[in-house]
Design a protein around this motif. Structure first.
Motif, PDB file in Angstrom:
ATOM      1  N   UNK A  42       0.833  -1.205   0.000  1.00 17.44           N
ATOM      2  CA  UNK A  42       0.000   0.000   0.000  1.00 17.44           C
ATOM      3  C   UNK A  42       0.863   1.248   0.000  1.00 17.44           C
ATOM      4  N   UNK A  43       0.478   2.206  -0.793  1.00 15.33           N
ATOM      5  CA  UNK A  43       1.154   3.509  -0.797  1.00 15.33           C
ATOM      6  C   UNK A  43       0.240   4.597  -0.275  1.00 15.33           C
ATOM      7  N   UNK A  44      -0.934   4.185   0.227  1.00 18.01           N
ATOM      8  CA  UNK A  44      -1.887   5.150   0.785  1.00 18.01           C
ATOM      9  C   UNK A  44      -1.383   5.653   2.133  1.00 18.01           C
ATOM     10  N   UNK A  45      -1.672   6.891   2.418  1.00 18.68           N
ATOM     11  CA  UNK A  45      -1.291   7.460   3.705  1.00 18.68           C
ATOM     12  C   UNK A  45      -2.362   7.307   4.763  1.00 18.68           C
ATOM     13  N   UNK A  46      -3.492   6.745   4.402  1.00 15.08           N
ATOM     14  CA  UNK A  46      -4.588   6.679   5.359  1.00 15.08           C
ATOM     15  C   UNK A  46      -5.225   5.290   5.360  1.00 15.08           C
ATOM     16  N   UNK A  47      -5.935   5.015   6.431  1.00  9.13           N
ATOM     17  CA  UNK A  47      -6.805   3.852   6.543  1.00  9.13           C
ATOM     18  C   UNK A  47      -7.927   4.256   7.485  1.00  9.13           C
ATOM     19  N   UNK A  48      -9.042   3.588   7.392  1.00 15.45           N
ATOM     20  CA  UNK A  48     -10.193   3.984   8.202  1.00 15.45           C
ATOM     21  C   UNK A  48     -11.101   2.799   8.465  1.00 15.45           C
ATOM     22  N   UNK A  49     -11.889   2.919   9.513  1.00 15.18           N
ATOM     23  CA  UNK A  49     -13.015   2.027   9.766  1.00 15.18           C
ATOM     24  C   UNK A  49     -14.236   2.909   9.984  1.00 15.18           C
ATOM     25  N   UNK A  50     -15.375   2.412   9.519  1.00 12.32           N
ATOM     26  CA  UNK A  50     -16.610   3.182   9.618  1.00 12.32           C
ATOM     27  C   UNK A  50     -17.762   2.223   9.853  1.00 12.32           C
ATOM     28  N   UNK A  51     -18.623   2.569  10.795  1.00 14.69           N
ATOM     29  CA  UNK A  51     -19.779   1.737  11.102  1.00 14.69           C
ATOM     30  C   UNK A  51     -21.014   2.429  10.545  1.00 14.69           C
ATOM     31  N   UNK A  52     -21.621   1.883   9.493  1.00 16.17           N
ATOM     32  CA  UNK A  52     -22.741   2.571   8.852  1.00 16.17           C
ATOM     33  C   UNK A  52     -23.942   2.810   9.774  1.00 16.17           C
ATOM     34  N   UNK A  53     -24.232   1.861  10.677  1.00 13.95           N
ATOM     35  CA  UNK A  53     -25.399   2.044  11.544  1.00 13.95           C
ATOM     36  C   UNK A  53     -25.204   3.193  12.523  1.00 13.95           C
ATOM     37  N   UNK A 127     -14.546  10.348  12.780  1.00 14.76           N
ATOM     38  CA  UNK A 127     -15.414  10.742  11.667  1.00 14.76           C
ATOM     39  C   UNK A 127     -16.856  10.395  12.035  1.00 14.76           C
ATOM     40  N   UNK A 128     -17.775  11.230  11.556  1.00 11.77           N
ATOM     41  CA  UNK A 128     -19.204  11.011  11.817  1.00 11.77           C
ATOM     42  C   UNK A 128     -20.033  11.457  10.620  1.00 11.77           C
ATOM     43  N   UNK A 129     -21.158  10.821  10.460  1.00 10.59           N
ATOM     44  CA  UNK A 129     -22.174  11.231   9.488  1.00 10.59           C
ATOM     45  C   UNK A 129     -21.660  11.345   8.059  1.00 10.59           C
ATOM     46  N   UNK A 130     -20.936  10.341   7.601  1.00 10.97           N
ATOM     47  CA  UNK A 130     -20.445  10.352   6.239  1.00 10.97           C
ATOM     48  C   UNK A 130     -21.401   9.686   5.265  1.00 10.97           C
ATOM     49  N   UNK A 131     -22.442   9.105   5.785  1.00 10.39           N
ATOM     50  CA  UNK A 131     -23.368   8.397   4.914  1.00 10.39           C
ATOM     51  C   UNK A 131     -23.155   6.912   5.005  1.00 10.39           C
ATOM     52  N   UNK A 132     -23.662   6.205   4.043  1.00 19.94           N
ATOM     53  CA  UNK A 132     -23.478   4.759   4.035  1.00 19.94           C
ATOM     54  C   UNK A 132     -24.682   4.123   4.499  1.00 19.94           C
TER      55      UNK A 132
END
Length: 132
Positions: A42-53, A127-132
């Motif tokens: 990976x050459x990305x500088x970021x990673x994330x987890x997000x819970x849609x509910x 992070x909050x309220x991004x959709x999904x």
């Protein structure tokens, strides 16, 4: 990341859809035991987890040249994973963890010489309220 590796780099697989056709980006799909995967190439500088509910999560950012390693970990959603949820959470909820580090896996390590130091910058952002 497009590829992940197991502990010891015994196998490299695709991400988020693995070679079995399982979308591992969905924690509910972790049905074959714990998920412990390191980013590979990976050459990305970021990673994330997000819970849609709950519409909430966390993003980790660091320059790949400073902090190149990333890992995702989950107890899984099989009977053993469900036992761990019961033992370690207040409400038997799913658990996923992201980690970052200097080395490509947890079996690799280094030593600092006396008075030597290592520095890097990383950011953990809610992070909050991004959709999904």
């Amino acid at each position: 990341m497009a590829f992940t590796a197991s502990h010891g780099f015994r196998d490299v697989d695709t991400w988020p859809i693995d070679s079995r056709g399982t979308d591992l980006s969905v924690v509910g799909n972790h049905r074959h035991g714990p998920v412990s995967r390191f980013s590979h190439g990976s050459r990305e500088g970021w990673m994330a987890v997000y819970h849609p509910r709950t519409r909430a999560g966390v993003v980790h950012y660091s320059a790949p040249t400073e902090l190149p390693a990333k890992k995702i970990w989950s107890w899984g959603n099989d009977p053993d994973g469900l036992d761990w949820r019961k033992a370690l959470s207040d409400n038997e909820s799913a658990y996923v963890e992201i980690q970052a580090g200097l080395f490509r896996n947890q079996e690799t390590y280094g030593f600092l010489e006396p008075l030597q130091s290592v520095s890097f910058t990383e950011q953990w952002l809610p992070i909050r309220d991004l959709g999904g």
